[in-house]
Design an enzyme around this catalytic site. Structure first.
Site, PDB file in Angstrom:
ATOM      1  N   HIS A  11       0.970  -1.272  -0.002  1.00  0.00           N
ATOM      2  CA  HIS A  11       0.140  -0.040   0.133  1.00  0.00           C
ATOM      3  C   HIS A  11       0.768   1.357   0.135  1.00  0.00           C
ATOM      4  CE1 HIS A  11       0.913   0.922   4.308  1.00  0.00           C
ATOM      5  NE2 HIS A  11       0.764  -0.460   4.405  1.00  0.00           N
ATOM      6  N   GLU A  89      -2.271  -6.872   7.149  1.00  0.00           N
ATOM      7  CA  GLU A  89      -1.058  -6.762   7.733  1.00  0.00           C
ATOM      8  C   GLU A  89      -0.858  -7.748   8.983  1.00  0.00           C
ATOM      9  OE1 GLU A  89       1.957  -6.726   7.734  1.00  0.00           O
ATOM     10  OE2 GLU A  89       2.782  -4.595   7.681  1.00  0.00           O
TER      11      GLU A  89
END
Length: 270
Positions: A11, A89
Site C-alpha cells: 500500500h 498486515e
C-alpha cells in the site's frame, strides 16, 4: 502445464508510516497525500498490464491504494476487487499505535529481536506465514479450476497478451529467458493476478516462497534485499508453474523484488 503471474504491491504511505508508528490491523489509517500520489504513480506504471484477478487486504490503506491503481488502468478500471482479510498486515497486539522504537525496546526487554519477537496479543511469524500460505493455496485452486473450465469450453490456448503486457515493464526475459520465449512451446499465462497488501505480510510471503516453494530469485539479489520490508507501493512479481493436472506444489520464479522505479517522480510532502 499451467502458468500464472502474481504481482504483489504494498500500500501507499500513511501518516503513521512516515512517523514510524505501528499500524498492524487495529489502526486503520488512510493514505497520506504522498500515499495517494504513490498509488497514482503505481497505477500509471501498471496502466497497460492486463490483470485477470484483483485482490486486496480489507484495510483502508490497501483499499485506497488498489482503487488508485485501477483508476489509471486501461483495461482493469471496472474490475471487481476481492477484499480478503487473509491479506491483512501482521497483527501487532499491544504494540499497535506505538512507535516502532517501543516495539524494539519490548523485544530487547524479552531478550529477542524484531521481527521474530511477538508482542502480547500479536501474531507470531509462523501464524502470519500460515495465513499467507492459506491465501496462496486458495488462489492456486481458484486459478487451476478456472483454467480447467476454460479448457473444457474453448479450444484456444492461453494467449500471450497477458504476458506481453507484463514483459513491457518488468524484466521477465532477462531472469527467465529459457521459460519466456514463445517458441519454446511454453503456454501463455492462464491468469495475471494483482494483490495489494502490507510490508510485514509481503516479507512473510517472500519467506514462504523462498523456503517452502524453493522459489528461484534474480541472481543479483542479496539475502538482505529479499528480507527487507518493501517501500510503499513497492512491487514484487512471481511466475508460478503447475505441471499438468495441477497436483503438488507449483514451481515459482521471482522476476523482481520491491521494485520502486515508478516512485522516482513522486515528491514527498514534508
Amino acid at each position: 502445464m499451467m502458468r500464472f503471474a502474481l504481482t504483489v504491491v504494498r500500500h501507499g504511505e500513511t501518516r503513521l508510516n512516515k512517523e514510524k508508528i505501528i499500524q498492524g490491523q487495529g489502526i486503520d489509517e488512510p493514505l497520506s497525500e504522498t500515499g495517494f500520489k504513490q498509488a497514482a504513480a503505481a497505477g500509471i506504471f501498471l496502466k497497460d498490464v492486463k490483470f485477470t484477478h484483483v485482490f486486496s487486504s480489507d484495510l483502508l490503506r490497501t483499499k485506497q491504494t488498489v482503487h488508485g491503481i485501477l483508476e489509471k488502468s486501461k483495461f482493469c478500471k471496472d474490475m471487481t476487487v476481492k477484499y480478503d482479510s487473509r491479506l491483512r498486515e501482521r497483527k501487532y497486539g499491544a504494540a499497535e499505535g506505538r512507535p516502532l522504537s517501543e516495539l524494539r525496546a519490548m523485544a530487547k526487554a524479552a531478550g529477542q529481536e524484531c521481527p521474530a519477537f511477538t508482542p502480547p496479543g500479536g501474531e507470531t511469524l509462523d501464524q502470519l506465514k500460515m495465513r499467507g500460505k492459506d491465501f496462496f493455496e486458495f488462489l492456486c485452486q481458484l486459478i487451476l479450476k478456472e483454467a480447467g473450465q476454460n479448457e473444457e469450453f474453448s479450444q484456444e490456448a492461453p494467449s500471450s497478451c497477458l504476458e506481453n503486457s507484463l514483459a513491457e515493464i518488468f524484466p521477465l526475459g532477462k531472469n527467465c529467458a529459457s521459460t519466456f520465449h514463445s517458441d519454446s512451446g511454453t503456454p501463455g499465462l492462464a491468469a495475471s493476478v494483482l494483490v495489494v497488501s502490507h510490508g510485514a505480510y509481503m516479507r512473510s510471503l517472500l519467506d514462504y516462497f523462498l523456503t517452502d516453494l524453493k522459489c528461484s530469485f534474480p541472481a543479483t539479489l542479496s539475502r538482505s534485499e529479499l528480507m527487507s520490508v518493501s517501500p510503499n507501493t513497492g512491487m514484487t512479481v512471481f511466475i508460478l508453474n503447475f505441471e499438468k493436472g495441477g497436483k503438488g506444489k507449483p514451481t515459482a520464479q521471482c522476476v523482481c523484488v520491491n521494485l520502486q522505479g515508478h516512485l522516482a517522480g513522486v515528491s514527498k510532502t514534508p
